[in-house]
Design a protein around this motif. Structure first.
Motif, PDB file in Angstrom:
ATOM      1  N   ALA A  65       0.099  -6.274   0.856  1.00 41.96           N
ATOM      2  CA  ALA A  65       1.556  -6.331   0.987  1.00 41.96           C
ATOM      3  C   ALA A  65       2.030  -7.774   1.171  1.00 41.96           C
ATOM      4  O   ALA A  65       1.477  -8.511   2.002  1.00 41.96           O
ATOM      5  N   PRO A  66       3.052  -8.190   0.408  1.00 43.20           N
ATOM      6  CA  PRO A  66       3.498  -9.590   0.428  1.00 43.20           C
ATOM      7  C   PRO A  66       4.395  -9.904   1.622  1.00 43.20           C
ATOM      8  O   PRO A  66       5.621  -9.980   1.513  1.00 43.20           O
ATOM      9  N   LEU A  67       3.787 -10.109   2.780  1.00 40.13           N
ATOM     10  CA  LEU A  67       4.553 -10.283   4.011  1.00 40.13           C
ATOM     11  C   LEU A  67       5.443 -11.521   4.002  1.00 40.13           C
ATOM     12  O   LEU A  67       6.431 -11.584   4.731  1.00 40.13           O
ATOM     13  N   SER A 118      -3.520  -3.832   7.464  1.00 40.38           N
ATOM     14  CA  SER A 118      -4.791  -4.471   7.771  1.00 40.38           C
ATOM     15  C   SER A 118      -4.614  -5.483   8.897  1.00 40.38           C
ATOM     16  O   SER A 118      -3.598  -6.183   8.981  1.00 40.38           O
ATOM     17  N   ARG A 119      -5.625  -5.569   9.746  1.00 39.69           N
ATOM     18  CA  ARG A 119      -5.592  -6.547  10.839  1.00 39.69           C
ATOM     19  C   ARG A 119      -5.407  -7.959  10.303  1.00 39.69           C
ATOM     20  O   ARG A 119      -4.792  -8.809  10.963  1.00 39.69           O
ATOM     21  N   ASN A 120      -5.909  -8.233   9.104  1.00 42.45           N
ATOM     22  CA  ASN A 120      -5.810  -9.566   8.520  1.00 42.45           C
ATOM     23  C   ASN A 120      -4.505  -9.794   7.761  1.00 42.45           C
ATOM     24  O   ASN A 120      -4.294 -10.866   7.208  1.00 42.45           O
ATOM     25  N   ASN A 121      -3.649  -8.766   7.708  1.00 43.77           N
ATOM     26  CA  ASN A 121      -2.368  -8.915   7.018  1.00 43.77           C
ATOM     27  C   ASN A 121      -1.307  -8.129   7.771  1.00 43.77           C
ATOM     28  O   ASN A 121      -0.826  -7.099   7.328  1.00 43.77           O
ATOM     29  N   PRO A 131      -8.234  -1.309  12.107  1.00 43.41           N
ATOM     30  CA  PRO A 131      -8.128  -2.627  11.458  1.00 43.41           C
ATOM     31  C   PRO A 131      -7.928  -2.584   9.948  1.00 43.41           C
ATOM     32  O   PRO A 131      -7.670  -3.622   9.343  1.00 43.41           O
ATOM     33  N   ASP A 132      -8.043  -1.400   9.316  1.00 43.27           N
ATOM     34  CA  ASP A 132      -8.008  -1.313   7.856  1.00 43.27           C
ATOM     35  C   ASP A 132      -6.668  -0.775   7.367  1.00 43.27           C
ATOM     36  O   ASP A 132      -5.892  -0.190   8.129  1.00 43.27           O
ATOM     37  N   SER A 415      -7.579   1.584   1.744  1.00 48.50           N
ATOM     38  CA  SER A 415      -7.977   0.560   0.786  1.00 48.50           C
ATOM     39  C   SER A 415      -9.463   0.329   0.871  1.00 48.50           C
ATOM     40  O   SER A 415     -10.028   0.153   1.957  1.00 48.50           O
ATOM     41  N   ALA A 416     -10.110   0.345  -0.294  1.00 48.88           N
ATOM     42  CA  ALA A 416     -11.557   0.112  -0.338  1.00 48.88           C
ATOM     43  C   ALA A 416     -11.889  -1.367  -0.203  1.00 48.88           C
ATOM     44  O   ALA A 416     -13.038  -1.738   0.023  1.00 48.88           O
TER      45      ALA A 416
END
Length: 418
Positions: A65-67, A118-121, A131-132, A415-416
């Motif tokens: 997703a383009p945050l 996602s934790r990274n996004n 986290p996914d 998401s894989a």
């Protein structure tokens, strides 16, 4: 129908519309339209990602997703005669999905979505446990939402704008950037970040002149958090019939709004926890001259909710205290206690056959109520989450015969990719 002062064509991207909105806060973003105190008008709104999230069974769009581009806001709208120190009265006359478009590729055309980021996004309220990236699509049938990804539930929507606010003054914008920058500096590499600094990339600044664009983009505040001007408060009860009183910081007030939700649970706990959609909102505006001083309103909005909330008579509630999952005692930490209450609710729902992710998505989207139930009894804050029992098509209460087992269906897509 009130006059449409900010139209959106569903066949065009947000930046290609007749009137260009914005996705940052800055006092120099010029108004796209003017209204007078006492006027009623209609505004079209695009969902916060402008079509990047699609109606399918993959969560890759949530993962990526383009945050940087959010939120796509309609406005600003100048209210004639508004001056700093006034209170802007905004009445929500009506709000709903995209009119006469009950199918199509855009959220709001008969459907909406909820995502676990996602934790990274972006992350979310329970990002350490989840986290996914996951997604749930919700179909609209009149006022009722159902999902192929979270089966055996249905509930009426409490449609509302997640984001509405007035433009900050230059001084207020500087205050935001300084205090949020200081917070980021305490842990600049944290994932997710502690706050979002100004980011020129993907900035949409309405009619800011080209000569000033680079400077304004480097100063303009991201729209993610709520602040003194209102902003992204994500209050589910701010629906049809609500009256809001916003502080005015610049001439004309420069009101902007967007991020419409079909439904949401208190806290919007998955970050994209509401059922996101595009749509329309009808507003009426007025002014209280000098109202900020008269009513002691300097850094907050006041609102009076409407009376269209779904009526539920029975609830099942879960409590949590300010003790971490590994047993560490915290002092009156209400954020933690609400996390624990939500985790207890999720764990309970898994006994009926839901995956933890399905249960988490449901708590974000359904009209749950979150409460601070005890904040004085040291050392434990107590928070509670209330779930209406009638949203389930089975008996969700504890009983001697044990929990009913649902058919989980296709489940919530994950998401894989990482």
């Amino acid at each position: 129908m009130p006059k449409v002062i900010f139209p959106l064509d569903s066949s065009k991207k947000f930046e290609d519309q007749e009137k260009l909105g914005h996705n940052r806060w800055h006092p120099e973003i010029p108004p796209v339209a003017s209204v007078k105190p006492g006027d009623s008008f209609r505004v079209h709104c695009r969902e916060w990602f402008d079509g990047a999230i699609v109606n399918d069974d993959s969560a890759d769009d949530i993962l990526n997703a383009p945050l940087m581009c959010v939120h796509k806001l309609s406005g600003p709208f100048r209210i004639e005669g508004a001056k700093p120190g006034d209170l802007l009265i905004v009445d929500i006359l009506d709000v709903g999905p995209i009119p006469q478009e009950d199918s199509g590729p855009l959220a709001g055309q008969g459907w909406g979505y909820t995502g676990i980021f996602s934790r990274n996004n972006g992350g979310g309220f329970l990002t350490e446990q989840f986290p996914d990236a996951y997604k749930a699509i919700w179909d609209f049938n009149g006022q009722i939402a159902t999902s192929r990804h979270v089966p055996s539930v249905s509930f009426p929507g409490l449609i509302h704008p997640g984001l509405m606010g007035t433009a900050p003054s230059a001084e207020l914008l500087k205050k935001w950037n300084m205090r949020e920058g200081a917070l980021i500096a305490t842990d600049p590499k944290r994932v997710p970040p502690l706050a979002l600094p100004p980011e020129p990339r993907e900035a949409v600044l309405g009619g800011v002149p080209a000569a000033d664009f680079k400077r304004v983009a480097s100063e303009a505040a991201r729209t993610a958090p709520p602040r003194e001007n209102g902003g992204n408060q994500d209050i589910k009860n701010m629906s049809k019939g609500t009256r809001i009183f916003y502080p005015v910081f610049v001439d004309g007030a420069n009101l902007s709004l967007g991020d419409l939700h079909f439904s949401q649970g208190d806290g919007e706990i998955t970050f994209c926890g509401a059922i996101e959609m595009g749509g329309f909102i009808d507003l009426h505006v007025d002014l209280i001259k000098g109202g900020m001083e008269t009513y002691g309103v300097s850094e907050n909005a006041i609102f009076m909710p409407g009376n269209v909330d779904p009526q539920f008579s029975q609830w099942i509630a879960f409590s949590g205290t300010s003790v971490t999952l590994d047993g560490e005692q915290r002092y009156l930490d209400s954020h933690l206690s609400y996390q624990r209450a939500c985790l207890h609710a999720i764990d309970y729902l898994t006994k009926f056959g839901y995956s933890p992710e399905q249960a988490y998505l449901l708590l974000g989207a359904a009209p749950i109520e979150g409460r601070l139930s005890g904040v004085v009894d040291i050392p434990n804050s107590c928070s509670t989450v209330y779930i209406p029992t009638s949203i389930f098509d089975f008996d969700v209460r504890p009983s001697a015969k044990g929990p009913h087992q649902i058919k989980p269906g296709i489940g919530a897509p994950r998401s894989a990719n990482k």
